[in-house]
Design a protein around this motif. Structure first.
Motif, PDB file in Angstrom:
ATOM      1  N   LYS A 146       0.832  -1.200   0.000  1.00  0.00           N
ATOM      2  CA  LYS A 146       0.000   0.000   0.000  1.00  0.00           C
ATOM      3  C   LYS A 146       0.870   1.254   0.000  1.00  0.00           C
ATOM      4  N   ALA A 147       1.968   1.202   0.772  1.00  0.00           N
ATOM      5  CA  ALA A 147       2.879   2.348   0.823  1.00  0.00           C
ATOM      6  C   ALA A 147       3.575   2.543  -0.524  1.00  0.00           C
ATOM      7  N   LYS A 148       3.936   1.418  -1.177  1.00  0.00           N
ATOM      8  CA  LYS A 148       4.550   1.508  -2.506  1.00  0.00           C
ATOM      9  C   LYS A 148       3.592   2.175  -3.486  1.00  0.00           C
ATOM     10  N   LEU A 149       2.333   1.720  -3.473  1.00  0.00           N
ATOM     11  CA  LEU A 149       1.344   2.286  -4.388  1.00  0.00           C
ATOM     12  C   LEU A 149       1.190   3.785  -4.153  1.00  0.00           C
ATOM     13  N   ALA A 150       1.192   4.185  -2.891  1.00  0.00           N
ATOM     14  CA  ALA A 150       1.031   5.603  -2.580  1.00  0.00           C
ATOM     15  C   ALA A 150       2.155   6.423  -3.210  1.00  0.00           C
ATOM     16  N   LYS A 151       3.374   5.891  -3.196  1.00  0.00           N
ATOM     17  CA  LYS A 151       4.500   6.615  -3.783  1.00  0.00           C
ATOM     18  C   LYS A 151       4.357   6.711  -5.298  1.00  0.00           C
ATOM     19  N   VAL A 152       3.947   5.615  -5.922  1.00  0.00           N
ATOM     20  CA  VAL A 152       3.798   5.626  -7.375  1.00  0.00           C
ATOM     21  C   VAL A 152       2.607   6.494  -7.777  1.00  0.00           C
ATOM     22  N   GLU A 153       1.491   6.364  -7.041  1.00  0.00           N
ATOM     23  CA  GLU A 153       0.295   7.146  -7.361  1.00  0.00           C
ATOM     24  C   GLU A 153       0.519   8.637  -7.146  1.00  0.00           C
ATOM     25  N   ALA A 154       1.495   8.983  -6.290  1.00  0.00           N
ATOM     26  CA  ALA A 154       1.770  10.400  -6.024  1.00  0.00           C
ATOM     27  C   ALA A 154       2.481  11.090  -7.182  1.00  0.00           C
ATOM     28  N   LEU A 155       3.002  10.287  -8.126  1.00  0.00           N
ATOM     29  CA  LEU A 155       3.653  10.889  -9.299  1.00  0.00           C
ATOM     30  C   LEU A 155       2.628  11.663 -10.127  1.00  0.00           C
ATOM     31  N   PRO A 156       2.929  12.874 -10.520  1.00  0.00           N
ATOM     32  CA  PRO A 156       2.006  13.609 -11.399  1.00  0.00           C
ATOM     33  C   PRO A 156       1.919  12.923 -12.766  1.00  0.00           C
ATOM     34  N   GLU A 157       0.713  12.795 -13.294  1.00  0.00           N
ATOM     35  CA  GLU A 157       0.563  12.187 -14.609  1.00  0.00           C
ATOM     36  C   GLU A 157       1.247  13.018 -15.692  1.00  0.00           C
ATOM     37  N   SER A 158       1.464  14.293 -15.417  1.00  0.00           N
ATOM     38  CA  SER A 158       2.153  15.140 -16.392  1.00  0.00           C
ATOM     39  C   SER A 158       3.599  14.698 -16.600  1.00  0.00           C
ATOM     40  N   GLN A 159       4.136  13.908 -15.676  1.00  0.00           N
ATOM     41  CA  GLN A 159       5.507  13.414 -15.801  1.00  0.00           C
ATOM     42  C   GLN A 159       5.567  12.013 -16.416  1.00  0.00           C
ATOM     43  N   MET A 160       4.420  11.437 -16.719  1.00  0.00           N
ATOM     44  CA  MET A 160       4.351  10.110 -17.316  1.00  0.00           C
ATOM     45  C   MET A 160       4.062  10.210 -18.813  1.00  0.00           C
ATOM     46  N   ILE A 161       4.257   9.102 -19.518  1.00  0.00           N
ATOM     47  CA  ILE A 161       3.770   8.979 -20.899  1.00  0.00           C
ATOM     48  C   ILE A 161       2.596   8.009 -20.847  1.00  0.00           C
ATOM     49  N   ILE A 162       1.420   8.497 -21.227  1.00  0.00           N
ATOM     50  CA  ILE A 162       0.180   7.759 -20.964  1.00  0.00           C
ATOM     51  C   ILE A 162      -0.531   7.395 -22.258  1.00  0.00           C
ATOM     52  N   TYR A 163      -0.916   6.114 -22.332  1.00  0.00           N
ATOM     53  CA  TYR A 163      -1.754   5.614 -23.424  1.00  0.00           C
ATOM     54  C   TYR A 163      -3.109   5.279 -22.796  1.00  0.00           C
ATOM     55  N   LYS A 164      -4.026   6.204 -22.958  1.00  0.00           N
ATOM     56  CA  LYS A 164      -5.293   6.151 -22.216  1.00  0.00           C
ATOM     57  C   LYS A 164      -6.358   5.342 -22.957  1.00  0.00           C
ATOM     58  N   ALA A 165      -7.053   4.493 -22.213  1.00  0.00           N
ATOM     59  CA  ALA A 165      -8.182   3.751 -22.763  1.00  0.00           C
ATOM     60  C   ALA A 165      -9.384   4.683 -22.900  1.00  0.00           C
ATOM     61  N   LYS A 166     -10.129   4.544 -23.995  1.00  0.00           N
ATOM     62  CA  LYS A 166     -11.307   5.388 -24.181  1.00  0.00           C
ATOM     63  C   LYS A 166     -12.350   5.129 -23.105  1.00  0.00           C
TER      64      LYS A 166
END
Length: 233
Positions: free
Chosen positions: A89-109
């Motif tokens: 849960k703590a790991k997920l919190a760290k990853v989820e805290a990353l801003p999506e603006s810093q990721m490369i995202i392929y979004k599902a419709k």
């Protein structure tokens, strides 16, 4: 009433000071006992009464307040008939805290879930997973990429990923580079080193490494059907 308020404030200050003292004591003890590791952070886990020490490039430790005893591995909470993995849960919190603006995202419709993938552009299995992105999107799974150049900061893969993230079209260039195309050098303020360090902190050892919505970290490639099942679809 006012005197009770003053007592609570004083108790809170003393408790906070005690925690800071214990954190310093534990940090000192770990550095002496485990000099081969860099201690990323030491934080008090109030529910268990233990301190959680994150070792960069190493295990998560759960340490007693005097710094004399620790166990390595995940911390579980017994919640009725279920076990909850507090470490994940703590790991997920760290990853989820990353801003999506810093990721490369392929979004599902029609997004039903998302996965966060630590990737390396020179990794064969990462290319296999990337080929599956359209099929994953059709299943309603959004794929969010963060960078994990396996050879580390300053490596060839690191420089390619900096150029991708700094390009005018990161999604397109990520696909092109994974297909073997050479990218022109681009430079800008970028999150690649921070994402690499985050990956090491949460236990990434190779690529692809996939963080599921429930915080589970899956090492390696999985075919679309198996990955969708892991996500719960």
């Amino acid at each position: 009433m006012f005197s009770r308020f003053l007592f609570l404030c004083a108790f809170s200050t003393l408790f906070s000071n005690a925690i800071w003292a214990d954190e310093a004591q534990i940090l000192s003890a770990l550095k002496k006992a485990l000099p081969q590791y860099d201690v990323g952070s030491v934080k008090f886990h109030q529910a268990s009464g233990l301190y959680v020490a994150e070792m960069n490039g190493g295990p998560t430790l759960h340490v007693t307040s005097d710094g004399r005893y620790f166990v390595a591995g995940d911390l579980y909470k017994i919640n009725g008939e279920r076990l909850e993995n507090e470490t994940e849960k703590a790991k997920l919190a760290k990853v989820e805290a990353l801003p999506e603006s810093q990721m490369i995202i392929y979004k599902a419709k029609d997004e039903k879930a998302h996965i966060t993938v630590f990737t390396d552009v020179d990794c064969g299995y990462c290319r296999m997973l990337h080929n599956d992105v359209p099929a994953l999107n059709e299943r309603g799974i959004t794929v969010r990429y963060v960078a994990f150049p396996r050879a580390g900061v300053g490596s060839g893969a690191y420089n390619k990923m900096v150029s991708i993230w700094c390009s005018d079209d990161p999604k397109s260039w990520l696909t092109k580079v994974k297909l073997g195309e050479k990218i022109p050098e681009n430079k800008c303020a970028n999150p690649i080193a921070d994402q690499f360090n985050l990956g090491r902190m949460v236990g990434v050892r190779g690529t692809p490494s996939i963080v599921l919505p429930n915080g589970t970290l899956l090492p390696g490639y999985l075919p679309v059907d198996k990955l969708a099942k892991e996500v719960g679809l």
